[in-house]
Design a protein around this motif. Structure first.
Motif, PDB file in Angstrom:
ATOM      1  N   GLY A 182       0.781  -1.230   0.000  1.00 53.91           N
ATOM      2  CA  GLY A 182       0.000   0.000   0.000  1.00 53.91           C
ATOM      3  C   GLY A 182       0.808   1.272   0.000  1.00 53.91           C
ATOM      4  N   CYS A 183       1.527   1.497   1.046  1.00 53.19           N
ATOM      5  CA  CYS A 183       2.119   2.810   1.299  1.00 53.19           C
ATOM      6  C   CYS A 183       3.223   3.169   0.308  1.00 53.19           C
ATOM      7  CB  CYS A 183       2.657   2.861   2.717  1.00 53.19           C
ATOM      8  SG  CYS A 183       3.351   4.439   3.191  1.00 53.19           S
ATOM      9  N   PHE A 184       4.215   2.335   0.192  1.00 55.00           N
ATOM     10  CA  PHE A 184       5.410   2.743  -0.535  1.00 55.00           C
ATOM     11  C   PHE A 184       5.182   3.032  -2.007  1.00 55.00           C
ATOM     12  CE2 PHE A 184       7.329   0.210   3.032  1.00 55.00           C
ATOM     13  CZ  PHE A 184       7.582   1.322   3.810  1.00 55.00           C
ATOM     14  N   PRO A 185       4.662   2.107  -2.788  1.00 53.56           N
ATOM     15  CA  PRO A 185       4.532   2.423  -4.212  1.00 53.56           C
ATOM     16  C   PRO A 185       3.499   3.498  -4.507  1.00 53.56           C
ATOM     17  CG  PRO A 185       3.960   0.115  -3.779  1.00 53.56           C
ATOM     18  CD  PRO A 185       4.316   0.740  -2.482  1.00 53.56           C
ATOM     19  N   ILE A 186       2.369   3.442  -3.820  1.00 53.01           N
ATOM     20  CA  ILE A 186       1.306   4.413  -4.096  1.00 53.01           C
ATOM     21  C   ILE A 186       1.704   5.803  -3.635  1.00 53.01           C
ATOM     22  CG2 ILE A 186      -1.072   5.058  -3.536  1.00 53.01           C
ATOM     23  CD1 ILE A 186      -1.663   2.014  -3.404  1.00 53.01           C
ATOM     24  N   VAL A 187       2.206   5.894  -2.413  1.00 52.32           N
ATOM     25  CA  VAL A 187       2.565   7.207  -1.874  1.00 52.32           C
ATOM     26  C   VAL A 187       3.756   7.798  -2.615  1.00 52.32           C
ATOM     27  CG1 VAL A 187       3.370   8.409   0.191  1.00 52.32           C
ATOM     28  CG2 VAL A 187       1.534   6.762   0.363  1.00 52.32           C
ATOM     29  N   LEU A 188       4.702   6.981  -2.993  1.00 51.00           N
ATOM     30  CA  LEU A 188       5.826   7.504  -3.767  1.00 51.00           C
ATOM     31  C   LEU A 188       5.371   7.991  -5.143  1.00 51.00           C
ATOM     32  CD1 LEU A 188       8.684   5.032  -2.816  1.00 51.00           C
ATOM     33  CD2 LEU A 188       8.379   7.404  -2.081  1.00 51.00           C
ATOM     34  N   ALA A 189       4.425   7.299  -5.752  1.00 49.81           N
ATOM     35  CA  ALA A 189       3.880   7.765  -7.036  1.00 49.81           C
ATOM     36  C   ALA A 189       3.143   9.087  -6.851  1.00 49.81           C
ATOM     37  CB  ALA A 189       2.947   6.714  -7.622  1.00 49.81           C
ATOM     38  N   VAL A 190       2.370   9.205  -5.779  1.00 53.44           N
ATOM     39  CA  VAL A 190       1.677  10.470  -5.487  1.00 53.44           C
ATOM     40  C   VAL A 190       2.686  11.583  -5.279  1.00 53.44           C
ATOM     41  CG1 VAL A 190       0.271  11.655  -3.744  1.00 53.44           C
ATOM     42  CG2 VAL A 190      -0.422   9.412  -4.587  1.00 53.44           C
ATOM     43  N   ALA A 191       3.766  11.303  -4.559  1.00 51.26           N
ATOM     44  CA  ALA A 191       4.789  12.322  -4.313  1.00 51.26           C
ATOM     45  C   ALA A 191       5.441  12.788  -5.610  1.00 51.26           C
ATOM     46  CB  ALA A 191       5.845  11.783  -3.353  1.00 51.26           C
ATOM     47  N   VAL A 192       5.749  11.852  -6.494  1.00 56.82           N
ATOM     48  CA  VAL A 192       6.386  12.216  -7.770  1.00 56.82           C
ATOM     49  C   VAL A 192       5.445  13.046  -8.630  1.00 56.82           C
ATOM     50  CG1 VAL A 192       7.230  11.258  -9.949  1.00 56.82           C
ATOM     51  CG2 VAL A 192       8.005  10.307  -7.790  1.00 56.82           C
ATOM     52  N   VAL A 193       4.184  12.633  -8.723  1.00 57.63           N
ATOM     53  CA  VAL A 193       3.216  13.377  -9.533  1.00 57.63           C
ATOM     54  C   VAL A 193       2.983  14.770  -8.955  1.00 57.63           C
ATOM     55  CG1 VAL A 193       0.788  13.454 -10.241  1.00 57.63           C
ATOM     56  CG2 VAL A 193       2.087  11.347 -10.475  1.00 57.63           C
ATOM     57  N   ALA A 194       2.824  14.860  -7.650  1.00 53.60           N
ATOM     58  CA  ALA A 194       2.598  16.170  -7.022  1.00 53.60           C
ATOM     59  C   ALA A 194       3.811  17.077  -7.201  1.00 53.60           C
ATOM     60  CB  ALA A 194       2.274  15.995  -5.539  1.00 53.60           C
ATOM     61  N   TRP A 195       5.013  16.518  -7.068  1.00 51.86           N
ATOM     62  CA  TRP A 195       6.213  17.358  -7.213  1.00 51.86           C
ATOM     63  C   TRP A 195       6.362  17.857  -8.646  1.00 51.86           C
ATOM     64  CZ3 TRP A 195       8.912  19.617  -3.575  1.00 51.86           C
ATOM     65  CH2 TRP A 195      10.085  20.250  -3.930  1.00 51.86           C
ATOM     66  N   THR A 196       6.046  17.012  -9.632  1.00 51.04           N
ATOM     67  CA  THR A 196       6.161  17.468 -11.014  1.00 51.04           C
ATOM     68  C   THR A 196       5.098  18.510 -11.349  1.00 51.04           C
ATOM     69  OG1 THR A 196       4.831  15.609 -11.792  1.00 51.04           O
ATOM     70  CG2 THR A 196       7.218  15.352 -11.861  1.00 51.04           C
ATOM     71  N   ARG A 197       3.942  18.445 -10.706  1.00 48.43           N
ATOM     72  CA  ARG A 197       2.905  19.448 -10.951  1.00 48.43           C
ATOM     73  C   ARG A 197       3.178  20.742 -10.208  1.00 48.43           C
ATOM     74  NH1 ARG A 197      -3.053  17.659 -10.946  1.00 48.43           N
ATOM     75  NH2 ARG A 197      -3.123  19.718 -11.866  1.00 48.43           N
ATOM     76  N   SER A 198       4.159  20.761  -9.309  1.00 44.62           N
ATOM     77  CA  SER A 198       4.423  21.961  -8.527  1.00 44.62           C
ATOM     78  C   SER A 198       5.318  22.952  -9.249  1.00 44.62           C
ATOM     79  CB  SER A 198       5.064  21.592  -7.185  1.00 44.62           C
ATOM     80  OG  SER A 198       6.402  21.168  -7.369  1.00 44.62           O
ATOM     81  N   ARG A 199       5.733  22.638 -10.434  1.00 41.68           N
ATOM     82  CA  ARG A 199       6.607  23.556 -11.175  1.00 41.68           C
ATOM     83  C   ARG A 199       5.779  24.672 -11.794  1.00 41.68           C
ATOM     84  NH1 ARG A 199       9.652  18.695 -13.346  1.00 41.68           N
ATOM     85  NH2 ARG A 199      11.155  18.341 -11.687  1.00 41.68           N
ATOM     86  N   TYR A 200       6.205  25.892 -11.559  1.00 44.88           N
ATOM     87  CA  TYR A 200       5.526  27.065 -12.097  1.00 44.88           C
ATOM     88  C   TYR A 200       6.309  27.485 -13.334  1.00 44.88           C
ATOM     89  CZ  TYR A 200       3.009  31.487 -12.028  1.00 44.88           C
ATOM     90  OH  TYR A 200       2.205  32.541 -12.341  1.00 44.88           O
ATOM     91  N   PHE A 201       5.652  27.543 -14.459  1.00 42.93           N
ATOM     92  CA  PHE A 201       6.381  27.817 -15.684  1.00 42.93           C
ATOM     93  C   PHE A 201       5.590  28.750 -16.581  1.00 42.93           C
ATOM     94  CE2 PHE A 201       3.952  25.565 -18.880  1.00 42.93           C
ATOM     95  CZ  PHE A 201       3.167  24.749 -18.115  1.00 42.93           C
ATOM     96  N   ALA A 202       6.315  29.337 -17.498  1.00 46.13           N
ATOM     97  CA  ALA A 202       5.711  30.138 -18.562  1.00 46.13           C
ATOM     98  C   ALA A 202       6.563  29.935 -19.807  1.00 46.13           C
ATOM     99  CB  ALA A 202       5.676  31.617 -18.183  1.00 46.13           C
ATOM    100  N   ASP A 203       5.938  29.521 -20.889  1.00 47.34           N
ATOM    101  CA  ASP A 203       6.637  29.342 -22.153  1.00 47.34           C
ATOM    102  C   ASP A 203       6.348  30.539 -23.044  1.00 47.34           C
ATOM    103  OD1 ASP A 203       7.634  26.850 -21.481  1.00 47.34           O
ATOM    104  OD2 ASP A 203       5.830  25.824 -22.181  1.00 47.34           O
ATOM    105  N   VAL A 204       7.383  31.061 -23.661  1.00 47.38           N
ATOM    106  CA  VAL A 204       7.245  32.219 -24.547  1.00 47.38           C
ATOM    107  C   VAL A 204       7.888  31.872 -25.881  1.00 47.38           C
ATOM    108  CG1 VAL A 204       7.812  34.650 -24.883  1.00 47.38           C
ATOM    109  CG2 VAL A 204       7.322  33.799 -22.583  1.00 47.38           C
ATOM    110  N   TRP A 205       7.133  32.083 -26.954  1.00 49.76           N
ATOM    111  CA  TRP A 205       7.645  31.844 -28.301  1.00 49.76           C
ATOM    112  C   TRP A 205       7.578  33.151 -29.087  1.00 49.76           C
ATOM    113  CZ3 TRP A 205       3.815  28.642 -26.246  1.00 49.76           C
ATOM    114  CH2 TRP A 205       4.240  27.358 -25.916  1.00 49.76           C
ATOM    115  N   LEU A 206       8.631  33.443 -29.817  1.00 49.47           N
ATOM    116  CA  LEU A 206       8.627  34.596 -30.710  1.00 49.47           C
ATOM    117  C   LEU A 206       7.953  34.202 -32.013  1.00 49.47           C
ATOM    118  CD1 LEU A 206      12.245  35.935 -30.233  1.00 49.47           C
ATOM    119  CD2 LEU A 206      10.137  36.978 -29.410  1.00 49.47           C
ATOM    120  N   THR A 207       7.246  35.131 -32.592  1.00 49.17           N
ATOM    121  CA  THR A 207       6.654  34.905 -33.905  1.00 49.17           C
ATOM    122  C   THR A 207       7.628  35.422 -34.964  1.00 49.17           C
ATOM    123  OG1 THR A 207       5.476  36.996 -33.757  1.00 49.17           O
ATOM    124  CG2 THR A 207       4.307  35.031 -33.010  1.00 49.17           C
ATOM    125  N   ASP A 208       7.149  35.556 -36.185  1.00 50.62           N
ATOM    126  CA  ASP A 208       8.022  36.025 -37.260  1.00 50.62           C
ATOM    127  C   ASP A 208       8.532  37.443 -37.029  1.00 50.62           C
ATOM    128  OD1 ASP A 208       7.755  33.634 -38.548  1.00 50.62           O
ATOM    129  OD2 ASP A 208       6.079  34.295 -39.797  1.00 50.62           O
TER     130      ASP A 208
END
Length: 98
Positions: A47-73
């Protein structure tokens, strides 16, 4: 930024649950509380180890604050993919500068 903090707290709490489970197993073994051996083993391994570690990885990857900027022509326009508040702020700055 609220979302970033929330997902980081979720990830850290998930990792804390794993650590606390290890501590509970260790304490049960040291104090030889045999009634807790089976429940802690079930909580730990399937129960705990695989599920909770997967939750931790998913939550940590979703915690990144980002903004992508693309230049046009041309340099007059940008394409911004970001949090809606960030996009609104960029649009307001763009309107103020014209």
């Amino acid at each position: 930024m609220y979302e970033v903090g929330r997902f980081r707290r979720i990830a850290l709490l998930a990792l804390l649950a794993v650590v606390l489970t290890f501590v509970a197993i260790l304490v049960a073994r040291l104090l030889q509380v045999e009634q807790l051996y089976v429940p802690l083993a079930v909580a730990g391994v399937p129960g705990c180890f695989p599920i909770v570690l997967a939750v931790a990885v998913v939550a940590w990857t979703r915690s990144r604050y980002f903004a992508d900027v693309w230049l046009t022509d041309t340099t007059d326009q940008l394409i911004v993919s970001a949090h809606p508040d960030f996009v609104t702020a960029v649009d307001q700055r763009r309107a103020e500068s014209h």
